[in-house]
Design a protein around this motif. Sequence first.
Motif, PDB file in Angstrom:
ATOM      1  N   ASN A  75       0.829  -1.207   0.000  1.00  0.00           N
ATOM      2  CA  ASN A  75       0.000   0.000   0.000  1.00  0.00           C
ATOM      3  C   ASN A  75       0.865   1.260   0.000  1.00  0.00           C
ATOM      4  N   TYR A  76       1.975   1.210   0.742  1.00  0.00           N
ATOM      5  CA  TYR A  76       2.901   2.346   0.780  1.00  0.00           C
ATOM      6  C   TYR A  76       3.421   2.648  -0.632  1.00  0.00           C
ATOM      7  N   GLY A  77       3.801   1.600  -1.349  1.00  0.00           N
ATOM      8  CA  GLY A  77       4.272   1.785  -2.718  1.00  0.00           C
ATOM      9  C   GLY A  77       3.182   2.243  -3.662  1.00  0.00           C
ATOM     10  N   LEU A  78       1.983   1.702  -3.509  1.00  0.00           N
ATOM     11  CA  LEU A  78       0.861   2.101  -4.360  1.00  0.00           C
ATOM     12  C   LEU A  78       0.532   3.580  -4.165  1.00  0.00           C
ATOM     13  N   ARG A  79       0.489   4.023  -2.915  1.00  0.00           N
ATOM     14  CA  ARG A  79       0.181   5.427  -2.652  1.00  0.00           C
ATOM     15  C   ARG A  79       1.237   6.350  -3.245  1.00  0.00           C
ATOM     16  N   TRP A  80       2.520   5.951  -3.092  1.00  0.00           N
ATOM     17  CA  TRP A  80       3.586   6.780  -3.649  1.00  0.00           C
ATOM     18  C   TRP A  80       3.450   6.876  -5.165  1.00  0.00           C
ATOM     19  N   ALA A  81       3.190   5.748  -5.807  1.00  0.00           N
ATOM     20  CA  ALA A  81       3.076   5.738  -7.268  1.00  0.00           C
ATOM     21  C   ALA A  81       1.906   6.595  -7.737  1.00  0.00           C
ATOM     22  N   LEU A  82       0.776   6.508  -7.039  1.00  0.00           N
ATOM     23  CA  LEU A  82      -0.388   7.302  -7.419  1.00  0.00           C
ATOM     24  C   LEU A  82      -0.114   8.797  -7.282  1.00  0.00           C
ATOM     25  N   GLU A  83       0.694   9.159  -6.291  1.00  0.00           N
ATOM     26  CA  GLU A  83       0.987  10.572  -6.049  1.00  0.00           C
ATOM     27  C   GLU A  83       2.092  11.117  -6.939  1.00  0.00           C
ATOM     28  N   ASN A  84       3.014  10.261  -7.384  1.00  0.00           N
ATOM     29  CA  ASN A  84       4.218  10.755  -8.061  1.00  0.00           C
ATOM     30  C   ASN A  84       4.362  10.302  -9.510  1.00  0.00           C
ATOM     31  N   LEU A  85       3.633   9.304  -9.910  1.00  0.00           N
ATOM     32  CA  LEU A  85       3.672   8.834 -11.289  1.00  0.00           C
ATOM     33  C   LEU A  85       2.267   8.991 -11.870  1.00  0.00           C
ATOM     34  N   GLN A  86       2.066   8.526 -13.051  1.00  0.00           N
ATOM     35  CA  GLN A  86       0.730   8.508 -13.650  1.00  0.00           C
ATOM     36  C   GLN A  86       0.408   7.069 -14.058  1.00  0.00           C
ATOM     37  N   PRO A  87       0.222   6.206 -13.053  1.00  0.00           N
ATOM     38  CA  PRO A  87       0.059   4.781 -13.360  1.00  0.00           C
ATOM     39  C   PRO A  87      -1.300   4.470 -13.978  1.00  0.00           C
ATOM     40  N   GLU A  88      -1.265   3.564 -14.925  1.00  0.00           N
ATOM     41  CA  GLU A  88      -2.502   3.039 -15.505  1.00  0.00           C
ATOM     42  C   GLU A  88      -2.718   1.597 -15.073  1.00  0.00           C
ATOM     43  N   TYR A  89      -1.596   0.840 -14.986  1.00  0.00           N
ATOM     44  CA  TYR A  89      -1.666  -0.545 -14.552  1.00  0.00           C
ATOM     45  C   TYR A  89      -0.556  -0.826 -13.540  1.00  0.00           C
ATOM     46  N   PHE A  90      -0.885  -1.685 -12.575  1.00  0.00           N
ATOM     47  CA  PHE A  90       0.071  -2.101 -11.553  1.00  0.00           C
ATOM     48  C   PHE A  90       0.322  -3.597 -11.654  1.00  0.00           C
ATOM     49  N   TRP A  91       1.528  -3.984 -11.243  1.00  0.00           N
ATOM     50  CA  TRP A  91       1.889  -5.402 -11.165  1.00  0.00           C
ATOM     51  C   TRP A  91       2.692  -5.620  -9.886  1.00  0.00           C
ATOM     52  N   ILE A  92       2.087  -6.295  -8.916  1.00  0.00           N
ATOM     53  CA  ILE A  92       2.781  -6.650  -7.683  1.00  0.00           C
ATOM     54  C   ILE A  92       3.481  -7.985  -7.883  1.00  0.00           C
ATOM     55  N   VAL A  93       4.783  -8.023  -7.584  1.00  0.00           N
ATOM     56  CA  VAL A  93       5.598  -9.218  -7.812  1.00  0.00           C
ATOM     57  C   VAL A  93       6.381  -9.543  -6.540  1.00  0.00           C
ATOM     58  N   ASN A  94       6.375 -10.796  -6.136  1.00  0.00           N
ATOM     59  CA  ASN A  94       7.190 -11.213  -4.994  1.00  0.00           C
ATOM     60  C   ASN A  94       8.670 -11.076  -5.310  1.00  0.00           C
ATOM     61  N   ASN A  95       9.449 -10.694  -4.318  1.00  0.00           N
ATOM     62  CA  ASN A  95      10.878 -10.467  -4.559  1.00  0.00           C
ATOM     63  C   ASN A  95      11.682 -11.750  -4.706  1.00  0.00           C
ATOM     64  N   ASP A  96      11.115 -12.911  -4.317  1.00  0.00           N
ATOM     65  CA  ASP A  96      11.855 -14.174  -4.466  1.00  0.00           C
ATOM     66  C   ASP A  96      11.442 -14.908  -5.735  1.00  0.00           C
ATOM     67  N   THR A  97      11.196 -14.133  -6.781  1.00  0.00           N
ATOM     68  CA  THR A  97      10.861 -14.695  -8.092  1.00  0.00           C
ATOM     69  C   THR A  97      11.760 -14.070  -9.155  1.00  0.00           C
ATOM     70  N   TYR A  98      11.720 -14.653 -10.340  1.00  0.00           N
ATOM     71  CA  TYR A  98      12.360 -14.032 -11.500  1.00  0.00           C
ATOM     72  C   TYR A  98      11.626 -14.489 -12.752  1.00  0.00           C
ATOM     73  N   VAL A  99      11.852 -13.785 -13.855  1.00  0.00           N
ATOM     74  CA  VAL A  99      11.265 -14.165 -15.143  1.00  0.00           C
ATOM     75  C   VAL A  99      12.380 -14.387 -16.150  1.00  0.00           C
ATOM     76  N   ASP A 100      12.133 -15.274 -17.103  1.00  0.00           N
ATOM     77  CA  ASP A 100      13.089 -15.455 -18.199  1.00  0.00           C
ATOM     78  C   ASP A 100      12.429 -15.167 -19.545  1.00  0.00           C
ATOM     79  N   SER A 101      11.222 -14.613 -19.488  1.00  0.00           N
ATOM     80  CA  SER A 101      10.499 -14.194 -20.688  1.00  0.00           C
ATOM     81  C   SER A 101       9.554 -13.077 -20.266  1.00  0.00           C
ATOM     82  N   ASP A 102       8.861 -12.500 -21.207  1.00  0.00           N
ATOM     83  CA  ASP A 102       7.989 -11.364 -20.902  1.00  0.00           C
ATOM     84  C   ASP A 102       6.707 -11.855 -20.222  1.00  0.00           C
ATOM     85  N   ALA A 103       6.708 -11.835 -18.898  1.00  0.00           N
ATOM     86  CA  ALA A 103       5.554 -12.305 -18.131  1.00  0.00           C
ATOM     87  C   ALA A 103       4.500 -11.214 -17.950  1.00  0.00           C
TER      88      ALA A 103
END
Length: 292
Positions: A75-103
């Motif tokens: 929520n802290y990150g979401l509020r900051w993004a709403l106040e300082n960026l112009q987000p249209e879409y959000f993606w919450i990702v766990n930090n103990d993951t990774y991708v090897d293609s466009d997920a």
Amino acid sequence: MNVALILNYKAATETISCVESLLAHCPAVDHVVVIDNDSQDGSFAAFTQWREDRGLQNVTVLANPQNNGYAGGNNYGLRWALENLQPEYFWIVNNDTYVDSDAFAPLLQALKQNDNQFVGSVILSADSGRLECYGGGKLYPLLGKAKLLGKDQTLEAMQQTQEKPDYLMGCSLAFSAALLARIGMMDEAYFMYSEEVDWQYHAKKFGVSIQVVPQSRLFHYGSLSSGGRSAFYHYYRNRAATRFNKRFYGAPFALASACFLSAITVMKEFNHPGLAWSGIKGAFKGVTMRVE
């Protein structure tokens, strides 16, 4: 703008690895927000140095002044993004993951077709490549338990059965800023466990649905079943389960589930009475907590 959020708690190396994989493989992610949940272990300084060394203008590192759990940190990150960026879409990702293609691209496509939904990914084991979770899990509220959908099955088998989860894991959860404006932030009273489940069930009142997007795949280190069992785990896991039941099924149901869940915990931890007692305390604490 498309914004990815990654929450860190005392795992700077894993978090940096996760962010770098998103930057390398997900070009539609315009900005990454890393939230350090008051780690107090040098994580924030490590992120700041890494960001400066790499010259990453599309990464922001935030220091949450308190560790208020998964919901509070995100929520802290979401509020900051709403106040300082112009987000249209959000993606919450766990930090103990990774991708090897466009997920992210498949998730984004699904949201552009219908933004009144949460969408999630298929989660694979980083060690074996086997399926850990087909997007989410199945709930057994009276028992206070949940089961990961599709664990150790094949993707082909899951797609053929067309079985759907009751909820999406917070490990990979995408949604629109417009949806967030309608349903509000996550409930921070849980601290750990059930936050994203509560959020999705709350959203049902607004006609919000969920969807697994099998083309989106993340690799996860370790097991999503939380292999380590501790007094902390039993207390907060059971507390979350019964509080969730109180909110969505009523106090009598929550009390019954606390009894069942306590019995299950005692049977599982029969040789560890301290762990069992923590689980019992958590189960009945959840029944007494305030819900709205």
